[in-house]
Design an enzyme around this catalytic site. Structure first.
Site, PDB file in Angstrom:
ATOM      1  N   HIS A  53       0.883  -1.177   0.000  1.00 53.58           N
ATOM      2  CA  HIS A  53       0.000   0.000   0.000  1.00 53.58           C
ATOM      3  C   HIS A  53       0.918   1.224   0.000  1.00 53.58           C
ATOM      4  CE1 HIS A  53      -3.779   2.150   1.547  1.00 53.58           C
ATOM      5  NE2 HIS A  53      -2.824   3.060   1.624  1.00 53.58           N
ATOM      6  N   CYS A 104      -2.330  13.402   1.864  1.00 59.40           N
ATOM      7  CA  CYS A 104      -1.442  12.851   2.893  1.00 59.40           C
ATOM      8  C   CYS A 104      -1.435  13.846   4.047  1.00 59.40           C
ATOM      9  CB  CYS A 104      -0.032  12.654   2.349  1.00 59.40           C
ATOM     10  SG  CYS A 104       1.104  11.988   3.575  1.00 59.40           S
ATOM     11  N   ASN A 137      -2.671   8.313  -1.841  1.00 61.68           N
ATOM     12  CA  ASN A 137      -2.560   6.993  -2.468  1.00 61.68           C
ATOM     13  C   ASN A 137      -2.159   7.080  -3.933  1.00 61.68           C
ATOM     14  OD1 ASN A 137      -3.755   5.255  -0.263  1.00 61.68           O
ATOM     15  ND2 ASN A 137      -5.407   6.723  -0.551  1.00 61.68           N
TER      16      ASN A 137
END
Length: 306
Positions: free
Chosen positions: A211, A244, A253
């Site tokens: 991730h 973020c 992401n």
């Protein structure tokens, strides 16, 4: 294109835009928009869509519509619809909403755990034991997510053994899949390989996922590096949804469209239709009143228009 022997032939994408992406968005979206987004992504061939989060709306207002979303989506056979469940109350809500998979979470950084949830890593994982047991008893998939596995905004470097320790704790809880997350997007390619290989000493590599956030523009390089050591599950967010919170103005992401463009170029199968994902990205970007953050998506849209 001939498949390189060192890379997986097929990759599973876990689409996290509707949950991990949207929860960081300040613009409140209706349940109908979220339902449409989940449906578009599933129809594009996504095998796993993170659709909801059963947390207190006080903490994550964007997720207040999770029950409506789960009730309203079109359930495609073979698609896993996941929900984040921070406690037993959240689990009960996810169970009632007919989630296929529940997601629990912990940090690899002691400082991050203390700052965010005011307890140690060991305590935070122990709190999930009842959720894990209930998930297993109900026949649901259980996924564990490990944040700040590559770096922490408070303590900086995170030792490999710290990541491995949380992986082993999640394994003991019975997790079917474990996510290794670069929460602040600081990872680099060689570090990615070292962390993934260390995690694989505690849990099967085939059930580990990457991730990655794109804060420093390294997400695709890190995904490629993880592919080289055999990781074949990755998380991404349509249209690059989500910011973020630890790096002002930074992207969150990695965009699903960018990941798919790269995987298609490598001849790696995903079973996902890139054009349909581009359409889904355009849909949600318009709903948020802005241009999408996927470079591949924007290039493909410009190509269509031209």
């Amino acid at each position: 294109m001939t498949q390189q022997a060192s890379l997986p032939q097929r990759v599973k994408i876990v689409e996290v835009g509707p949950r991990d992406g949207l929860q960081n968005e300040k613009e409140a979206l209706s349940a109908d928009v979220k339902i449409e987004l989940v449906n578009r992504l599933a129809r594009a061939g996504m095998p796993n869509v993170e659709a909801a989060s059963f947390v207190s709306p006080k903490w994550v207002p964007q997720m207040a519509t999770s029950r409506e979303v789960m009730a309203g989506i079109e359930r495609l056979p073979g698609t896993i619809y996941s929900a984040l469940t921070p406690n037993m109350q959240g689990f009960e809500a996810a169970l009632a909403a007919k989630a296929d998979e529940v997601v629990i979470f912990g940090s690899a950084s002691e400082a991050f755990s203390q700052k965010n949830i005011n307890c140690s890593i060991a305590e935070s994982i122990a709190r999930f034991a009842p959720v894990a047991q209930a998930a297993k008893a109900s026949g649901l998939r259980l996924r564990g997510s490990i944040s700040t596995a590559f770096g922490c905004p408070y303590q900086g470097e995170v030792p490999l053994d710290a990541v491995a320790d949380v992986v082993s704790r999640m394994r003991e809880l019975g997790c079917d899949e474990i996510d290794i997350a670069d929460t602040i997007g600081v990872a680099t390619a060689r570090q990615t390989q070292a962390v993934m290989l260390r995690a694989a000493q505690e849990f099967p590599l085939a059930q580990l996922s990457g991730h990655f956030h794109d804060t420093y523009g390294q997400a695709l390089a890190n995904i490629y590096a993880a592919l080289e050591v055999g990781v074949a599950i990755f998380h991404s967010s349509v249209s690059g949804l989500g910011g973020c919170p630890y790096a002002k103005g930074a992207t969150g992401n990695v965009a699903t469209e960018d990941v798919l463009y790269m995987l298609n170029g490598l001849g790696i199968e995903t079973g996902i239709d890139l054009d349909q994902v581009v359409d889904a990205g355009q849909f949600i970007a318009q709903a948020l009143g802005r241009k999408g953050a996927s470079r591949a998506g924007n290039a493909l849209l410009a190509k269509r228009a031209g």
